[in-house]
Design an enzyme around this catalytic site. Structure first.
Site, PDB file in Angstrom:
ATOM      1  N   HIS A 191       0.687  -1.234   0.097  1.00  0.00           N
ATOM      2  CA  HIS A 191      -0.094   0.059   0.086  1.00  0.00           C
ATOM      3  C   HIS A 191       0.895   1.063  -0.043  1.00  0.00           C
ATOM      4  O   HIS A 191       0.652   2.283  -0.645  1.00  0.00           O
ATOM      5  CB  HIS A 191      -0.898   0.159   1.255  1.00  0.00           C
ATOM      6  N   GLU A 435       3.618 -11.814 -29.603  1.00  0.00           N
ATOM      7  CA  GLU A 435       4.515 -11.934 -28.310  1.00  0.00           C
ATOM      8  C   GLU A 435       5.026 -13.248 -28.016  1.00  0.00           C
ATOM      9  O   GLU A 435       5.602 -13.512 -27.101  1.00  0.00           O
ATOM     10  CB  GLU A 435       3.792 -11.282 -27.064  1.00  0.00           C
ATOM     11  N   ASP A 459       6.886 -10.044 -23.427  1.00  0.00           N
ATOM     12  CA  ASP A 459       6.892 -11.396 -23.590  1.00  0.00           C
ATOM     13  C   ASP A 459       7.901 -12.082 -24.873  1.00  0.00           C
ATOM     14  O   ASP A 459       8.349 -13.068 -24.548  1.00  0.00           O
ATOM     15  CB  ASP A 459       5.593 -11.857 -23.893  1.00  0.00           C
ATOM     16  N   CYS A 506       3.783  -2.262 -28.214  1.00  0.00           N
ATOM     17  CA  CYS A 506       3.211  -1.795 -27.133  1.00  0.00           C
ATOM     18  C   CYS A 506       3.972  -2.360 -25.797  1.00  0.00           C
ATOM     19  O   CYS A 506       3.649  -2.174 -24.726  1.00  0.00           O
ATOM     20  CB  CYS A 506       1.787  -2.053 -27.019  1.00  0.00           C
TER      21      CYS A 506
HETATM   22  C1  PEP Z   1       4.009  -7.629 -23.751  1.00  0.00           C
HETATM   23  O1  PEP Z   1       4.107  -8.588 -23.345  1.00  0.00           O
HETATM   24  O2  PEP Z   1       4.795  -6.604 -24.074  1.00  0.00           O
HETATM   25  C2  PEP Z   1       2.726  -6.814 -23.290  1.00  0.00           C
HETATM   26  C3  PEP Z   1       2.640  -5.521 -23.699  1.00  0.00           C
HETATM   27  O3  PEP Z   1       1.964  -7.313 -22.416  1.00  0.00           O
HETATM   28  P1  PEP Z   1       2.020  -7.641 -20.772  1.00  0.00           P
HETATM   29  O4  PEP Z   1       3.172  -6.759 -20.489  1.00  0.00           O
HETATM   30  O5  PEP Z   1       0.846  -7.076 -20.315  1.00  0.00           O
HETATM   31  O6  PEP Z   1       1.936  -8.959 -20.871  1.00  0.00           O
HETATM   32 MG    MG Z   2       2.466  -9.901 -22.922  1.00  0.00          MG
END
Ligand code: PEP
Ligand code: MG
Length: 574
Positions: A191, A435, A459, A506
């Site tokens: 927290h 990924e 990933d 992303c």
């Molecule tokens: C990723 O794997 O790069 C991704 C954006 O997804 P997460 O980090 O939520 O697994």
């Molecule tokens: Mg991911």
């Protein structure tokens, strides 16, 4: 000068005097009570429970005002603890059977529950035992008629140092009094960490014995970016950190000026800049950044820390809020990627122990196994998709068949909603996260079914390099600059572009100041970045030359190892 390393819990630098909070010792003694007093003792205990419920109402009002709805949910957790039969029934039973005072019966019950909590593997749930202590302490102080000490003893702005800060302690603080938080206990999800981030106060936690070593009045430097504190800093260290703080403030002003400015490279190429959204309490902050859209709305937060999946209406409400906040801008909602380190406790028959959770029933695999969860999420997204430019993205796709199966569930959701008379935007696109290396290498085939792609480098790197993304022992091997990563990314971009599709990244690589330019140089069309890094990355894009980076990146991808890759990229800046 003593330097101690802990966990970086909330960014920023604080320089000032320490205010050390002594742990409150509550000594509970065992008192035998005569049989005729049992009823009275149980009544006294119930009175303390009622008084604690009233405390919680007051605290809830305070949290709502200070931190908003999401954090006020914490009080619900406290209410649940307070209504748990393990406390209510068990304590009354002990009073009656063992003929002991309520304080003693309660402390015994708390101890037992604590022992059970200690065995929990899941860090988030283990951390929740602090909520149990918090509630227990409130109850005890009502029974013992003690005023629960607040931290209002702070006279001047100070860095707060404590063994552990209970949620109720932190909420009683006046923000202006606190320069930073330092605690012996706690991790990234404690927290203290969550609240410090919301209050934008720097914090370092998990420092083991800092509260013993630091006395009230000691000079301190807290570096919330590096996760370290300096006790009795030398004048040189103070000067250095003061300069760093001023530089950081100036930098922040320069970055602020970039809100709304176009993300064009120095040689005039447009890069689409989107933001990742991890929950709707971030909507205001993210909208203020004026991004080109939301490249990844992670919806896991709706599914975690609860015992059943969120209902369709609850989900629709969240997606509608996001769609309205970014009206007209693309909003990519990802179906929940549960599994791996994001353990949900939804009572699904398949959530058993897995030897390799990252290679197990995760993301689209789990949701295809329990297709009712997928359909509910599709329906909720479709119901929100009337407002805004909503797209849907599937996580952890490995095969063409998975996309086809998900599409069938999607069609069912569309048909059901239409039959119910709900207007549905049938043009909602269905895209995939790339990924998993197999998806990257067969992207040409997957693009027959997927409307768009976004690369999850977090990933992708984990699976490409066989490095568990949350295992500290192999963290040094987790390397976005490994030439294999560059080559796979290049392949993804080439394949997608050949089929006229754009590529977004992303994963965290897009938010890494050293790697974002490299991605643009590889031909990536859009970056979806964490809100914290958005303006910084935009600044980098605006300073880079695409032509020069393009050449360097091709040369970098041909190198044998990441050291060589880094050298090639560093030469770009010189
Ligand atoms: C990723 O794997 O790069 C991704 C954006 O997804 P997460 O980090 O939520 O697994
Ligand atoms: Mg991911």
């Amino acid at each position: 000068m003593i330097v101690i390393k802990g966990v970086a819990a909330s960014p920023g630098i604080a320089i000032g005097k320490a205010y050390t909070v002594e742990p409150e010792e509550i000594v509970v003694s065992r008192v035998e009570i005569p049989p005729e007093s049992v009823r009275q003792e149980v009544k006294r205990f119930k009175g303390a429970i009622d008084a604690t419920f009233r405390d919680l109402d007051q605290t809830e009002a305070k949290v709502l005002k200070m931190l908003g709805k999401e954090h006020a949910k914490l009080i619900d957790t406290h209410r649940l603890i307070l209504s748990d039969p393990l406390i209510t029934k068990d304590v009354s039973r002990r009073i009656a059977e063992e003929r002991v005072n309520a304080e003693f019966a309660l402390s015994e019950a708390l101890e037992r529950i604590n022992r059970a909590f200690e065995k929990i593997q899941d860090e988030f749930f283990r951390e929740r035992r602090h909520d149990l202590f918090d509630v227990g302490k409130r109850l005890l102080s009502h029974l013992m008629k003690q005023e629960k000490k607040t931290l209002s003893g702070i006279r001047a702005p100070a860095i707060l140092v404590a063994r552990n800060l209970l949620p109720s302690d932190t909420l009683n603080l006046r923000e202006s009094d606190v320069l930073g938080f330092v605690t012996d206990l706690g991790g990234k999800t404690s927290h203290t960490a969550i609240l410090a981030q919301s209050m934008k106060i720097p914090a370092v936690v998990g420092l083991s014995d800092a509260s013993h070593r630091i006395k009230t009045g000691d000079e301190l430097i807290l570096d919330g970016d590096q996760g370290l504190i300096i006790i009795h800093p030398s004048p040189e260290a103070v000067t250095k950190y003061q300069k760093a703080r001023i530089d950081a403030l100036k930098e922040e002003e320069a970055l602020d000026a970039l809100r709304g400015a176009p993300a064009l490279t120095a040689d005039g190429h447009k890069v689409k800049m989107m933001v990742n959204l991890d929950g709707i309490d971030e909507l205001k902050t993210v909208a203020a950044l004026k991004p080109d859209g939301i490249g990844l709305f992670r919806t896991e937060y709706l599914f975690l820390n609860r015992t059943s999946a969120p209902a369709e209406d609850e989900q629709t409400k969240a997606y509608l809020a996001a769609a309205r906040a970014f009206d007209g801008l693309p909003l990519v909602i990802r179906t929940a990627d549960i599994g791996g380190d994001r353990t949900a406790h939804l009572g699904l028959e398949t959530s058993k122990n897995e030897q390799n959770p990252f290679l197990g029933l995760r993301g689209i695999r789990l949701f295809l196994r329990h297709s009712e969860l997928l359909k509910t999420q599709f329906r909720a997204i479709l119901r929100a998709a009337g407002s805004g430019k909503v797209k849907i993205m599937l996580p952890m796709v490995t095969t063409l068949r998975e996309i086809q199966s998900a599409r069938r569930v999607f069609q069912q959701a569309v048909q059901e909603l239409s039959a119910e008379g709900t207007p549905v935007n049938k043009k909602v696109e269905l895209g995939i996260m790339v990924e998993i290396p197999a998806a990257a290498l067969t992207l040409d085939a997957l693009l027959e079914e997927a409307d768009f792609v976004s690369v999850g480098t977090n990933d992708l790197i984990q699976y490409l390099l066989a490095v568990d993304r949350v295992n500290e022992d192999v963290a040094h091997l987790y390397d976005p600059f490994h030439p294999a990563v560059l080559r796979v990314l290049r392949e993804i971009v080439e394949t997608a572009h050949k089929r006229g599709k754009t590529v977004t990244v992303c994963g965290e690589m897009a938010s890494d100041p050293k790697a974002a330019g490299l991605l643009v140089g590889l031909g990536v069309d859009a970056l979806s970045v964490s809100s914290r890094m958005f303006l910084r990355i935009k600044q980098i894009i605006r300073r880079m030359s695409l032509e020069r980076t393009r050449e360097a990146v091709q040369q970098a991808a041909a190198q044998a190892d990441s050291d060589a890759v880094r050298r090639v990229l560093a030469a770009l800046d010189s």
